[in-house]
Write a protein that holds these residues in place. Structure first.
Motif, PDB file in Angstrom:
ATOM      1  N   MET A 193      -5.929   2.209  -8.757  1.00 31.66           N
ATOM      2  CA  MET A 193      -6.494   3.550  -8.677  1.00 31.66           C
ATOM      3  C   MET A 193      -7.873   3.513  -9.329  1.00 31.66           C
ATOM      4  O   MET A 193      -8.019   3.553 -10.550  1.00 31.66           O
ATOM      5  N   GLU A 210     -11.153   0.043   0.608  1.00 34.32           N
ATOM      6  CA  GLU A 210     -11.781   1.176   1.282  1.00 34.32           C
ATOM      7  C   GLU A 210     -13.246   0.894   1.579  1.00 34.32           C
ATOM      8  O   GLU A 210     -14.002   1.811   1.895  1.00 34.32           O
ATOM      9  N   PHE A 217       0.809  -1.214   0.000  1.00 35.09           N
ATOM     10  CA  PHE A 217       0.000   0.000   0.000  1.00 35.09           C
ATOM     11  C   PHE A 217       0.844   1.266   0.000  1.00 35.09           C
ATOM     12  O   PHE A 217       0.327   2.346  -0.280  1.00 35.09           O
ATOM     13  N   SER A 218       2.121   1.147   0.301  1.00 31.52           N
ATOM     14  CA  SER A 218       2.979   2.331   0.302  1.00 31.52           C
ATOM     15  C   SER A 218       3.482   2.672  -1.095  1.00 31.52           C
ATOM     16  O   SER A 218       4.080   3.738  -1.286  1.00 31.52           O
ATOM     17  N   ARG A 219       3.259   1.811  -2.069  1.00 31.31           N
ATOM     18  CA  ARG A 219       3.711   2.055  -3.436  1.00 31.31           C
ATOM     19  C   ARG A 219       2.501   2.325  -4.323  1.00 31.31           C
ATOM     20  O   ARG A 219       1.613   1.495  -4.467  1.00 31.31           O
ATOM     21  N   ARG A 220       2.480   3.501  -4.924  1.00 35.01           N
ATOM     22  CA  ARG A 220       1.336   3.907  -5.735  1.00 35.01           C
ATOM     23  C   ARG A 220       1.225   3.085  -7.015  1.00 35.01           C
ATOM     24  O   ARG A 220       0.126   2.895  -7.539  1.00 35.01           O
ATOM     25  N   ASP A 221       2.363   2.612  -7.534  1.00 30.80           N
ATOM     26  CA  ASP A 221       2.301   1.858  -8.771  1.00 30.80           C
ATOM     27  C   ASP A 221       1.693   0.471  -8.587  1.00 30.80           C
ATOM     28  O   ASP A 221       1.314  -0.178  -9.559  1.00 30.80           O
ATOM     29  N   GLU A 222       1.564  -0.002  -7.351  1.00 27.05           N
ATOM     30  CA  GLU A 222       0.975  -1.312  -7.100  1.00 27.05           C
ATOM     31  C   GLU A 222      -0.487  -1.227  -6.689  1.00 27.05           C
ATOM     32  O   GLU A 222      -1.216  -2.209  -6.770  1.00 27.05           O
ATOM     33  N   VAL A 223      -0.917  -0.066  -6.236  1.00 20.85           N
ATOM     34  CA  VAL A 223      -2.275   0.094  -5.728  1.00 20.85           C
ATOM     35  C   VAL A 223      -3.207   0.404  -6.895  1.00 20.85           C
ATOM     36  O   VAL A 223      -2.875   1.196  -7.776  1.00 20.85           O
ATOM     37  N   ARG A 257      -1.894  -6.872  -6.525  1.00 25.33           N
ATOM     38  CA  ARG A 257      -1.336  -5.682  -7.158  1.00 25.33           C
ATOM     39  C   ARG A 257      -2.191  -5.235  -8.335  1.00 25.33           C
ATOM     40  O   ARG A 257      -3.039  -5.958  -8.831  1.00 25.33           O
ATOM     41  N   SER A 258      -1.917  -4.007  -8.767  1.00 24.08           N
ATOM     42  CA  SER A 258      -2.756  -3.406  -9.806  1.00 24.08           C
ATOM     43  C   SER A 258      -2.666  -4.164 -11.116  1.00 24.08           C
ATOM     44  O   SER A 258      -3.588  -4.113 -11.925  1.00 24.08           O
TER      45      SER A 258
END
Length: 1531
Positions: free
Chosen positions: A491, A498, A483-489, A550-551
C-alpha cells in the motif's frame, strides 16, 4: 595592517640562532618573538596606545586592536559591495568627474546614483516586490537643457526623464519583461548602496593624480581589471552624458603635488594609504635652473683641478660607499659610474639618488623574479594530460595473444564474467558443480562458443549462477503477490504494478509466475537445471523476472536493495529489448544461440545477482575494507614520520649533552629499561623475544630516555619493522582489490586503462573503443615543446599520443585511436619503468596512474616477472588459447528428442519393475516401448482420447487431432501415459495431498502439469516436465531398491514380492507362507494379523488412510528406515496416546493415588518439571478435546512452537527404544475393557502457583490486559510473530523476538512463574519494535502508543509488588483428588511423571536447606563465547538452578533437568574451584560417564547440576560454559 602614526608599520623579524633552551617572549597579537621582557613590555604598551589608524577608513586615535577590527569590518563591507555597480561607478569617476576634494566626488557620484539605475543592475519592483534586472533604458530629452559654462552642481536629465525595461525573475512567458517602468516604481536595497558603503568603495578604488588638473581618478590596477577605458556610456546608461563641476586640489589651499608623488603605488592606494611625502630637502625641490644659468654654465671655462685634500676626501668617501656599490652591482643599477668615480665628492642628494636607484633596481629584479616564478608555477600547475607541452613517447606494448576467432569485444565481456566468479566465489557453488574451485578463461570460451551440450560448460556456469540466485531469492524475494489479498499488496503511492507503461506487464508476469509454480510444483528459481532443461528454465526466468512480490519484502527492497523497481530488473529489461532471443528459446535450445547472445544471458544473470542485498553488502564491505586498510597505511606512515622527528630531536639533545650542555633528560621508566635490555640482546645477537620487541617498537618509544647509540639502533630497527608492516598492508590491499574486481591502476593520456585481473594474473592495458566516453578533440592541438627536429608537429603528436584537434587523424579521439590494438600487456619490468618515466608529472590521469603503480610496486613487479616467464615458455599463449581450435567447430550430433524418449523409457521401466505402477492392461508393453523408441509415436495404440480424469473428465487431445500433433506433443502424450500409470500413493507433494479421511488424492498442480506436458513446444520444456515429476516420485518405495525384511538382503525384482498394505518386500522363500511366484496384490503376515486383531471398521479406516499395516518393529529398527515412524503414527488413536490443544502428541500419565504415600525418595536426584511442558486435557475416552473448547487465540504459531517441546518419551528422563514402544502398543491393543475402564474420566493440572490466590488473580488481570491490548487499533503489528522469510534481517537485529500472541500462548501453557515475567515480555514487544524500526515510521508510532497503554494498565497491577516469588507446578492425571504436603522455605520438591507401559509412578526429590543460611545473594558469572551472563545464587543452589532461576539465555543448558542423563550442563571450573569441590563433592561414576560425552572436555570439567554454591566460594564465582552442547540422550 593598521597604520602606526599614519605610516606603514612592520613587525620585527624573529631573532636568528636561538638555542632550544633560551627563554623568549611571544606576542600573540602581532606574532612577534622577543628575547627580553623590556622589549616585549614596550610592544604591549605600544599596541594599547591610541596612535594607530585604520588603513582602509583612515580612522585615527585607535588602539592596535581597534584598528585591526576596523580593517576587518571594512574588508567585509568591500566584499559585499555589488559587482554590477563597480564598473558604472568607476567609469563615472574616471571619465566624467573632475573633483580634487573627496567629499565633492562622493556627493557627485551619490547624487547621480540616487534615483538612477544602470543597465544590468539588480533592482526590486515595487509591485509585488519581485526581483528584476534592468535590461534597457530610454530617456525623454525634450525638457533637457544644455549645461552652463560654470556649474556648481551636477547637470543631467531629471530621474523622471528615464524609463526602464526590466526582466522579472521567476516569471516565464510574455510577462517576463516589463517596459516603461519609472524610477519611483523600482528601488535598490539601501544596505547594498548606502552613502557609507559608497564612501568606503571610492576611497579604496581612487586616488589623486596630476592629470588635466589635479583630481581623483581610478587606480591603474582597477582600470585594467575592469577594462574601464574600453567601456562606453551606451553600455552602462542612456541619454546625454552628465556634466560634473570641476574643482582641483589647488582650491583646497595647499601646494600642488609633484608628478612623481601623484603616482603612488597602486597596492598602497587600494588599502587606503596616502601617498608618501617626498623626503627630498626643500632646497632641492626648487633647485631647477633657469635658462640664463644654464647658458652661463655652458660658457664657463673647464673645471679647476682638485686639491689633494679634496682627493683624499673623495677616496675616503668612495671607500665608505664600497658596500653600497657592491649592492648596486648585484641589483643591476645602470650608469653606476655616475656615483662610483674619483672626480667628484658625492653630496647627500647624490647618495640618496644612488640608494633610490638601488631600490628601483631591486624592485625591477623582484618583479622579474615574480613574473618568472608565476610563469613557472603556471607551467607546473596540474592540468589535463593533453594540455601538457612536454609529453614523452609512450612505450610500445605487446598485444595479447588472442585467437583469430575471438573478438576483442567478447574478450572484454569474458573478463567481466571471470571477475564476477572470482569476486563472489563464496556465494557461488563452484566446487559443487565443478571439480575445481575457480572458473578459467577456457571455461568461459568453451561455454560461449561450443554448441555441443555434452562438451560445453555453459550449462555448468549457468547452473552455478542460478543456484546462487535461487538461494538469495528465497531470502530476499519469496513468492509472488496475490492481488486479491490486501495484506499481501504493498500500500503506497504510485506502486510499480500501476505504472502506466510497465504495470500491466508486471501483473501478467506475476500471474505467469504463479501459474508456473502451480504447474511444475516449485518456483522458477528452484527448477531443476542441467544441459537438457537449462533452455526452458532460462526462458521461464526471463518471462517472470520482475514479478511483484509480497508486501513483507517491500521494506527489504526499499532499504537493502537500493529501492530498485520491479521493472528495473535486468532480466525484464533484456526481455523487452531482445524479444527475438526469447522466441528462439521457445522453439530451440540455448546452444543454438550465437556466442554473443549466450554471453548476454550470462551478463544478465550476473547483473541480477548484483542487485541483491547479499551481494551488494559484500561488495560494500570489500570497498570499506580497502578504504580502511589504506587509511591505516597512511596512519602508519604518518606515525613513522612523527617517530623519525622525535628520534631526531632526541639525538640532538643527546649530542648537546655530550658537548657539555645542560639538557633536561627524563627519568628512565620500567618499560624503557625492559626495552633497553631487549635492544642490547638484539644488538649482541643473543636470544630474545622478537615478537614482543616488535610490538614495543611499533607501539612507540620514549626516545629521550635512551642513549645516543640506543636511539640510532632502535630507530633503524623500527624503520625496518615499519617497512615490513607497510609491505604486508600493501599486499593485503592488492589482494582484496584484485578479488573485489579488476584492480584498476588508472589511465594514461590516451585514456588507456591499466588494470590487473585476478583470474588472468597479468597487467592488462585496454585501449578505449568507440563506446567509451572519452569526448571529442580539444579546441586547440596539444602544444609542442620537446619535439624532435626531424619530426613534424603531427608526426610528433602521433608518436606521443597527443591531440591534433582533428578527428580524422587524432591518435586519442579520432579514427587513429581505433587502429591501435584493443588489448596489450606489460611484459617486462623494463616496460613498466618506461611507462612510469613516460608519464607526465603535470597531467591529471598520469599522475594518478604513477601514484597507484608506485603504491603497489612490489606486487606489480612480482606479477610482471611471472608474466615475462610465461611469455618466454609459451604458457601465456596457451592460457589465451591462441593456437587452440575454435570450439564452435565441434558438431552438435545430439538428437534431443531421442534423449528425452530414452529417459521416458527408463522411467517406465523403473516404474514397472519397481511395482510403482503399470501401463493400462489393453496396451502391450513391449509394442508400446518399441513404437516409442523407433517412431516416438504411440497414439495408434490408444483406444480413446487423451484425457485427464482427476477431478472430472477433461479431453486434452482428441483422436481426430492425433495426426496434426507435432513430434514433441506425441512424445508428451506417451510421457503423460506413464505418469498416469503411477500409483498416486507413490507421488509426493505438491502433486498429491492427504484429503480428509487420510485419502491420498492428486492436486490441481498435477492437473496443470498434465495439461502443460501434452502442449510442450520444445524438447527442453518436455525435459523440464520430466524432471519435475520424477523428483516427486517416491523411489525409495520401489522394489528395485528394497531389501527383504527377513534376511535383510537385496534381490532381483523377479524374486521379490511387495506387500500392498505396508510396502515391505520379502523374498519368495522368506515370505510366510512361502510363495512359488510373484503374487500381485500381496499382503504380508503382519498386515493379515493386524486385520484380524483390530475391529473391522478400524481396519478399513486404517487401510484407507495409510494403504498398509504396521510391520515388525524390531525389523524396522535394524533397517534404520522411517517406516517405524509411520507405524507409530498409526496408533495415535490408542488409549495411551492423546493430543494436546496445540496438536502435540503425549503419553497420558496414569497412577494410583494410594501408592503416593508409600513412595520412597529415589537415590538419584530428579530435575524439576520443564516449564514449557503442556498439560493435556482429555475426556474419558482418551480422545482429543473438542475443537469448540479451544481458545479463540490458538493459532498455527502456537502449534508449531509446541511441537518442539518434549514428547512422551521424556517423562521418565530416558529415551525408550522403539522396540519397547512397539511392545507397549501391542500390549495396549490386547488390554481388556476392564483395564481401560480404570482410566480417569477427567484430568486436571495442579501447580503450586495456584495455591497463591494473589498471584493467580494478578496473572488473570495481566491476561485481560494483554487481550485488551490486542483489540486496540494500533496493536496490529504485534499480533503475530514476525515472519523471517518476509523480513530476512529481523533475527540479525532482534535476538529475542516477542509478540502478543506468543504471550497469550505462554499464558495458556502456564509457562510463566511470576507476573513480572509477563510484564517483561510485554515491554520486550515495545523494545524490539523501537530497536528495529525507524523513529518516523508508522510501526514505531504504534509501539509508542502500546508503551503508553502498558504504563496506564500495568501500573495499577504492580503498585504493591513485594518481590519475585518462585512457583512450581505439577501436571498429573488421577482418578481421585490429591492432597499434597505443604512446601516450606526449607524444603524444595521436584515432581516428575514416569510412564512405563501402562503403569505410572510419581517420583519426588527433596533436599533440605540449612535454616540458618545467610540470606545474602552470591553472584555467579557464566562465560560463554566472549559473553558473560551473571545470575544471583543462594547457598545450596546448583549452577543449573542459577541458570534456570535467573532465566539466563543459555539455550539447551540442562536438557535432562539434573537427572544425569545428558552432558548439556557441562561447565569448566577454575583450578582452585575444582580442587575445593573435588575434596567435598567428587564426581561419581554416572557423572564421569556423561562427561566422557561432553565436547570441549577439560581437566577441570564438571556437570553444573552437581556443583553447588558453598560458603567457601566467596561472593562471586566465575565458570566457563562451552559453546557446544551435546544431548547424550539424542546421540
Amino acid at each position: 595592517m593598521p597604520l602606526y602614526n599614519k605610516r606603514p608599520w612592520e613587525k620585527i623579524s624573529p631573532p636568528k640562532g636561538l638555542a632550544p633552551d633560551i627563554k623568549v617572549y611571544y606576542c600573540e597579537a602581532t606574532d612577534e618573538i622577543f628575547t627580553s621582557y623590556d622589549e616585549f613590555f614596550d610592544r604591549l604598551m605600544e599596541l594599547n596606545s591610541t596612535v594607530w589608524s585604520c588603513e582602509y577608513t583612515n580612522k585615527s586615535n585607535l588602539t592596535f586592536f581597534e584598528a585591526l577590527e576596523s580593517e576587518q569590518d571594512a574588508m567585509k563591507q568591500l566584499g559585499q559591495f555589488p559587482q554590477y555597480l563597480e564598473i558604472p561607478i568607476l567609469w563615472l569617476v574616471q571619465e566624467l568627474t573632475c573633483r580634487g576634494r573627496f567629499e565633492d566626488l562622493l556627493n557627485d557620484v551619490y547624487n547621480f546614483l540616487k534615483d538612477r539605475y544602470f543597465i544590468g543592475e539588480e533592482v526590486t519592483l515595487s509591485e509585488g516586490k519581485k526581483p528584476a534586472t534592468v535590461i534597457g533604458i530610454t530617456v525623454d530629452t525634450n525638457n533637457y537643457k544644455e549645461p552652463a559654462e560654470k556649474l556648481k552642481d551636477m547637470h543631467a536629465p531629471s530621474p523622471e526623464a528615464y524609463s526602464y525595461t526590466l526582466r522579472i525573475h521567476g516569471v516565464e512567458g510574455e510577462n517576463r519583461e516589463k517596459t516603461g517602468v519609472q524610477y519611483m516604481n523600482i528601488y535598490r536595497n539601501k544596505r547594498v548602496l548606502g552613502r557609507q558603503n559608497l564612501k568606503l568603495f571610492l576611497k579604496n578604488k581612487c586616488s589623486v593624480r596630476n592629470q588635466e588638473g589635479e583630481r581623483y581618478v581610478v587606480l591603474d590596477k582597477y582600470l585594467n581589471r575592469h577594462g574601464i577605458s574600453e567601456r562606453k556610456w551606451a553600455d552602462l546608461f542612456a541619454g546625454p552624458l552628465p556634466v560634473f563641476p570641476k574643482t582641483t586640489v589647488l582650491l583646497r589651499g595647499r601646494a600642488s603635488l609633484k608628478k612623481d608623488e601623484a603616482h603612488a603605488d597602486d597596492d598602497a592606494s587600494e588599502k587606503g594609504d596616502k601617498p608618501e611625502k617626498s623626503k627630498t630637502p626643500k632646497a632641492s625641490r626648487h633647485s631647477k635652473k633657469t635658462p640664463k644659468a644654464e647658458k652661463s654654465e655652458q660658457s664657463s671655462p673647464s673645471k679647476k683641478p682638485l686639491s689633494e685634500k679634496k682627493k683624499v676626501q673623495i677616496k675616503q668617501q668612495q671607500a665608505e660607499l664600497h658596500i653600497t656599490f657592491e649592492k648596486a652591482k648585484r641589483a643591476g643599477v645602470e650608469n653606476l659610474e655616475k656615483w662610483q668615480q674619483t672626480e667628484k665628492f658625492l653630496s647627500k642628494r647624490n647618495i640618496d639618488e644612488l640608494n633610490e636607484a638601488i631600490k628601483e633596481a631591486r624592485k625591477r629584479e623582484q618583479e622579474k623574479h615574480r613574473k618568472k616564478k608565476e610563469a613557472l608555477q603556471s607551467w607546473a600547475r596540474k592540468r589535463d594530460d593533453l594540455e601538457c607541452d612536454d609529453l614523452k613517447p609512450m612505450p610500445n606494448l605487446p598485444q595479447i595473444p588472442l585467437p583469430e576467432w575471438l573478438s576483442d569485444k567478447m574478450f572484454g565481456k569474458m573478463l567481466d564474467v571471470l571477475q564476477f566468479f572470482a569476486s563472489f566465489a563464496e556465494f557461488l557453488p563452484i566446487k559443487e558443480k565443478k571439480s575445481t574451485t575457480r572458473v578459467t578463461l577456457s571455461d568461459v570460451v568453451v561455454a560461449l562458443r561450443c554448441r555441443d551440450p555434452r562438451n560445453s560448460t555453459f550449462s555448468i556456469l549457468m547452473e552455478i549462477l542460478l543456484k546462487a540466485r535461487a538461494e538469495i531469492c528465497d531470502e530476499e524475494e519469496g513468492d509472488e503477490v496475490d492481488f486479491s489479498r490486501r495484506d499481501e499488496v504493498v500500500m503506497e503511492m504510485n506502486p510499480d504494478y500501476e505504472h502506466p507503461e510497465h504495470g500491466a506487464e508486471l501483473k501478467t508476469m506475476t500471474r505467469l509466475h504463479e501459474e508456473i509454480r502451480y504447474t511444475l510444483g516449485s518456483s522458477v528459481r528452484n527448477l531443476y537445471t542441467d544441459w537438457l532443461s537449462i533452455t526452458e528454465v532460462l526462458r521461464l526466468l526471463f518471462l517472470t523476472s520482475g514479478y511483484v512480490t509480497r508486501s513483507g519484502k517491500h521494506r527489504h527492497r526499499l532499504f537493502q536493495r537500493g529501492s530498485i523497481r520491479f521493472y528495473e530488473d535486468p532480466a525484464y529489461m533484456y526481455r523487452i529489448e531482445h524479444p527475438d532471443v526469447i522466441r528462439k528459446l521457445e522453439v530451440s535450445t540455448v546452444f543454438d544461440l550465437e556466442p554473443e547472445e549466450r554471453l548476454d544471458l550470462l551478463h544478465v544473470i550476473i547483473q541480477q545477482l548484483l542487485t541483491y542485498a547479499k551481494i551488494r553488502n559484500h561488495a560494500t564491505e570489500r570497498v570499506e575494507e580497502i578504504c580502511t586498510q589504506r587509511i591505516e597505511l597512511r596512519k602508519l606512515k604518518n606515525w613513522d614520520t612523527k617517530q623519525e622527528a622525535e628520534a631526531k630531536d632526541a639525538r640532538l639533545l643527546r649530542e648537546m649533552e655530550a658537548e657539555g650542555n645542560e639538557v633536561n633528560i627524563p627519568k628512565t621508566s620500567k618499560d624503557s629499561m625492559k626495552l633497553k635490555a631487549m635492544l642490547k640482546a638484539a644488538q649482541e645477537g643473543r636470544r630474545h623475544d622478537k615478537e614482543e620487541l616488535r610490538k614495543i617498537l611499533l607501539a612507540g618509544i620514549a626516545w629521550l630516555e635512551f642513549d645516543l647509540g640506543e636511539i640510532c639502533f632502535a630507530r633503524e630497527l623500527q624503520k625496518t619493522l615499519v617497512q615490513e608492516a607497510i609491505e604486508d598492508m600493501r599486499a593485503d590491499i592488492f589482494e582484496v582489490s584484485s578479488l573485489f574486481g579488476p584492480c584498476s591502476l588508472g589511465r594514461d593520456r590516451a585514456f588507456r586503462n591499466y588494470f590487473v585481473c585476478d583470474q588472468i594474473p597479468i597487467l592488462l592495458v585496454e585501449n578505449p573503443g568507440r563506446g567509451d566516453r572519452i569526448g571529442s578533440c580539444q579546441a586547440e592541438a596539444t602544444p609542442c615543446k620537446n619535439m624532435g627536429e626531424h619530426l613534424a608537429e603531427d608526426d610528433w603528436r602521433q608518436e606521443v599520443f597527443a591531440c591534433t584537434a582533428k578527428m580524422e587523424n587524432c591518435p586519442v579521439h579520432g579514427l587513429k585511436a581505433q587502429q591501435r590494438p584493443k588489448w596489450t600487456y606489460v611484459q617486462s619490468l623494463e616496460q613498466l619503468e618506461e611507462v612510469l618515466s613516460a608519464c607526465n608529472p603535470r597531467g591529471f590521469r598520469e599522475i594518478a596512474l604513477v601514484e597507484e603503480i608506485n603504491y603497489l610496486k612490489p606486487q606489480l613487479h612480482e606479477l610482471v616477472e611471472k608474466t615475462n616467464n610465461k611469455a618466454n615458455n609459451g604458457q601465456l599463449s596457451q592460457s589465451f588459447m591462441e593456437m587452440a581450435e575454435d570450439p564452435a567447430k565441434q558438431e552438435n550430433s545430439i538428437k534431443w528428442l531421442d534423449v528425452v524418449i530414452d529417459m521416458i523409457l527408463e522411467l517406465e521401466e523403473k516404474m514397472t519393475e519397481g511395482f510403482l505402477g503399470r501401463l493400462p492392461s489393453y496396451i502391450n508393453r513391449e509394442e508400446w516401448r518399441k513404437s516409442l523408441d523407433e517412431t516416438g509415436d504411440i497414439t495408434s495404440m490408444l483406444q480413446d482420447d487423451v484425457v485427464c480424469e482427476i477431478k472430472e473428465r477433461e479431453v486434452l487431445h482428441s483422436r481426430e487431432n492425433f495426426e496434426s500433433l507435432t513430434d514433441i506433443q506425441k512424445v508428451g502424450i506417451a510421457f503423460l501415459q506413464v505418469v498416469q500409470a503411477i500409483n498416486a500413493k507413490y507421488i509426493k507433494k505438491p502433486f498429491t495431498r492427504i484429503a480428509p479421511g487420510s485419502v491420498i488424492e492428486p492436486t490441481w498442480t498435477l492437473i496443470h502439469w498434465m495439461r502443460s506436458v501434452v502442449d510442450c513446444k520444445s524438447v527442453p520444456s518436455l525435459a523440464l516436465h520430466l524432471f519435475s515429476i520424477e523428483s516427486a516420485i517416491q523411489w525409495e518405495k520401489s522394489k528395485l531398491l528394497a531389501k527383504c525384511r527377513v534376511c535383510r538382503k537385496k534381490g532381483t525384482p523377479e524374486d521379490l514380492v511387495v506387500c500392498f498394505e505396508c510396502d515391505k518386500c520379502y523374498h519368495l522363500d522368506c515370505a510366510r507362507p512361502r510363495l512359488k511366484e510373484v503374487v500381485n496384490p500381496y499382503s504380508c503376515q503382519d498386515c493379515r494379523v493386524e486385520e484380524e486383531v483390530q475391529p473391522e471398521e478400524n481396519s478399513a479406516e486404517k487401510n484407507k488412510t495409510n494403504g498398509h499395516a504396521n510391520g515388525h518393529v524390531s525389523d524396522d529398527e535394524m533397517d534404520g528406515n522411517d517406516e517405524n515412524e509411520a507405524s507409530q503414527s498409526s496408533n495415535e488413536n490408542s488409549l495411551s496416546v492423546v493430543r494436546t490443544s496445540s496438536g502435540r502428541k503425549v503419553k497420558r500419565a496414569e497412577y494410583n493415588i494410594e501408592r503416593l504415600s508409600s513412595l520412597a525418595p529415589p537415590k538419584k536426584k530428579i530435575a524439576r518439571q520443564d516449564s514449557n511442558a503442556d498439560s493435556s486435557v482429555t475426556n474419558g475416552s482418551g480422545n482429543q478435546e473438542d475443537d469448540s473448547m479451544k481458545g479463540d487465540d490458538e493459532t498455527e504459531d502456537s502449534q508449531s512452537a509446541d511441537e518442539d517441546t518434549c514428547s512422551e518419551s521424556d517423562y521418565d528422563g530416558r529415551r525408550k527404544s522403539k522396540r519397547q514402544v512397539a511392545a507397549q502398543r501391542r500390549s495396549t491393543k490386547n488390554t481388556s475393557v476392564n483395564d481401560s475402564s480404570m482410566m480417569s474420566n477427567r484430568s486436571f493440572g495442579l501447580g503450586l502457583r495456584d495455591s497463591d490466590p494473589n498471584l493467580k488473580e494478578k496473572i488473570k488481570k495481566l491476561e485481560d490486559v494483554i487481550r485488551l491490548a490486542m483489540r486496540e487499533e494500533y496493536a496490529w503489528p504485534f499480533l503475530e510473530p514476525v515472519d523471517p522469510k518476509e523480513v530476512p534481517d529481523y533475527r540479525d537485529v532482534i535476538k529475542k523476538p516477542m509478540d502478543l500472541r506468543t504471550i497469550i500462548n505462554k499464558l495458556k501453557n502456564h509457562d510463566y512463574d511470576s507476573a513480572e515475567q509477563i510484564k517483561d515480555d510485554a515491554l520486550l514487544v515495545v523494545m524490539n519494535c523501537k530497536k528495529y524500526n525507524l523513529e518516523d515510521s508508522e510501526i514505531y508510532d504504534c509501539a509508542v502508543q502500546l508503551e503508553e497503554f502498558w504504563g496506564k494498565h500495568l501500573q495499577p497491577i504492580f503498585h504493591d509488588n513485594s518481590g519475585r516469588r518462585r512457583s512450581w507446578r505439577l501436571i498429573a492425571t488421577a482418578s481421585t483428588s490429591i492432597t499434597l504436603p505443604r512446601i516450606t522455605s526449607t524444603l524444595r520438591l521436584r515432581f516428575r511423571l514416569n510412564t512405563i507401559n501402562d503403569s505410572t509412578s510419581l517420583r519426588c526429590s527433596a533436599r533440605s536447606l540449612s535454616s540458618n543460611a545467610p540470606k545474602k545473594d552470591r553472584l555467579v558469572h557464566f562465560v560463554c563465547d566472549d559473553q558473560t551472563f551473571t545470575g544471583k545464587a543462594k547457598l545450596g543452589d546448583s549452577l543449573l538452578d542459577v541458570i534456570v532461576d535467573n532465566d539466563l539465555p543459555l539455550d539447551g543448558y540442562g536438557a535432562c533437568e539434573g537427572t544425569l542423563a545428558c552432558c548439556t550442563c557441562h561447565v569448566i571450573l577454575s583450578k582452585e574451584h575444582f580442587d575445593r569441590v573435588d575434596k567435598t563433592n567428587p564426581a561419581g561414576e554416572e557423572e564421569l560417564d556423561m562427561l566422557d560425552l561432553a565436547p570441549e572436555l577439560s581437566d577441570y570439567s564438571r556437570l553444573g547440576c552437581q556443583i553447588r554454591v558453598e560458603k567457601e566460594d566467596g561472593p562471586e564465582i566465575t565458570v566457563t560454559v562451552p559453546t557446544v552442547r551435546r544431548d547424550a540422550r539424542q546421540d
